[in-house]
Design a protein around this motif. Structure first.
Motif, PDB file in Angstrom:
ATOM      1  N   ILE A 153     -37.050 -19.383   1.372  1.00  0.00           N
ATOM      2  CA  ILE A 153     -36.844 -19.341   0.114  1.00  0.00           C
ATOM      3  C   ILE A 153     -35.925 -20.447  -0.528  1.00  0.00           C
ATOM      4  O   ILE A 153     -36.625 -21.126  -1.500  1.00  0.00           O
ATOM      5  CB  ILE A 153     -35.945 -18.054  -0.321  1.00  0.00           C
ATOM      6  CG1 ILE A 153     -36.770 -16.790  -0.057  1.00  0.00           C
ATOM      7  CG2 ILE A 153     -35.626 -17.936  -1.780  1.00  0.00           C
ATOM      8  CD1 ILE A 153     -35.981 -15.407   0.061  1.00  0.00           C
ATOM      9  N   LEU A 154     -35.294 -21.137   0.125  1.00  0.00           N
ATOM     10  CA  LEU A 154     -34.767 -22.125  -0.245  1.00  0.00           C
ATOM     11  C   LEU A 154     -35.513 -23.483  -0.135  1.00  0.00           C
ATOM     12  O   LEU A 154     -35.383 -24.289  -1.191  1.00  0.00           O
ATOM     13  CB  LEU A 154     -33.479 -22.551   0.587  1.00  0.00           C
ATOM     14  CG  LEU A 154     -32.185 -21.837   0.166  1.00  0.00           C
ATOM     15  CD1 LEU A 154     -30.975 -21.721   1.565  1.00  0.00           C
ATOM     16  CD2 LEU A 154     -31.440 -21.830  -1.073  1.00  0.00           C
ATOM     17  N   SER A 155     -36.485 -23.449   0.796  1.00  0.00           N
ATOM     18  CA  SER A 155     -37.434 -24.625   0.701  1.00  0.00           C
ATOM     19  C   SER A 155     -38.696 -24.243  -0.160  1.00  0.00           C
ATOM     20  O   SER A 155     -39.377 -25.175  -0.806  1.00  0.00           O
ATOM     21  CB  SER A 155     -37.746 -24.937   2.202  1.00  0.00           C
ATOM     22  OG  SER A 155     -38.380 -23.643   2.694  1.00  0.00           O
ATOM     23  N   GLU A 156     -39.270 -22.921  -0.130  1.00  0.00           N
ATOM     24  CA  GLU A 156     -40.363 -22.733  -0.904  1.00  0.00           C
ATOM     25  C   GLU A 156     -40.337 -22.229  -2.087  1.00  0.00           C
ATOM     26  O   GLU A 156     -41.220 -22.068  -3.013  1.00  0.00           O
ATOM     27  CB  GLU A 156     -41.316 -21.744   0.021  1.00  0.00           C
ATOM     28  CG  GLU A 156     -41.772 -22.138   1.300  1.00  0.00           C
ATOM     29  CD  GLU A 156     -42.437 -21.314   2.307  1.00  0.00           C
ATOM     30  OE1 GLU A 156     -42.592 -20.148   1.747  1.00  0.00           O
ATOM     31  OE2 GLU A 156     -42.620 -21.589   3.533  1.00  0.00           O
ATOM     32  N   GLY A 157     -39.412 -21.638  -2.356  1.00  0.00           N
ATOM     33  CA  GLY A 157     -39.090 -20.655  -3.455  1.00  0.00           C
ATOM     34  C   GLY A 157     -39.279 -19.240  -3.392  1.00  0.00           C
ATOM     35  O   GLY A 157     -40.036 -18.887  -2.364  1.00  0.00           O
ATOM     36  N   VAL A 158     -39.041 -18.489  -4.190  1.00  0.00           N
ATOM     37  CA  VAL A 158     -39.279 -17.009  -4.084  1.00  0.00           C
ATOM     38  C   VAL A 158     -40.709 -16.518  -4.031  1.00  0.00           C
ATOM     39  O   VAL A 158     -41.055 -15.732  -3.238  1.00  0.00           O
ATOM     40  CB  VAL A 158     -38.526 -16.017  -5.109  1.00  0.00           C
ATOM     41  CG1 VAL A 158     -38.927 -14.496  -4.980  1.00  0.00           C
ATOM     42  CG2 VAL A 158     -37.227 -16.458  -5.216  1.00  0.00           C
TER      43      VAL A 158
END
Length: 68
Positions: free
Chosen positions: A57-62
């Motif tokens: 999530i931190l790299s791709e987003g939710v």
């Protein structure tokens, strides 16, 4: 010998700390869980976010799962 940080040993995150880190409210977190945008696990009655999921999530987003 290497230095290990807390991030090296964390396997799952509590909901409150995860929300603070990602910058979302608890209600938004639960909405995303219902929409299956955030995967959680239960251990001893406690809801946790696996570390790998937090990194995703931190790299791709939710919305990173939308294409799957």
């Amino acid at each position: 010998m290497t230095n290990h940080t807390e991030a090296d040993t964390v396997r799952a995150h509590r909901v409150k700390q995860f929300c603070e880190r990602v910058g979302i409210s608890a209600s938004t977190f639960w909405k995303y869980v219902r929409q299956e945008k955030i995967r959680t696990i239960r251990i001893g009655g406690r809801v946790l976010v696996p570390h790998a999921e937090a990194l995703r999530i931190l790299s791709e987003g939710v919305g990173g799962r939308e294409g799957r």
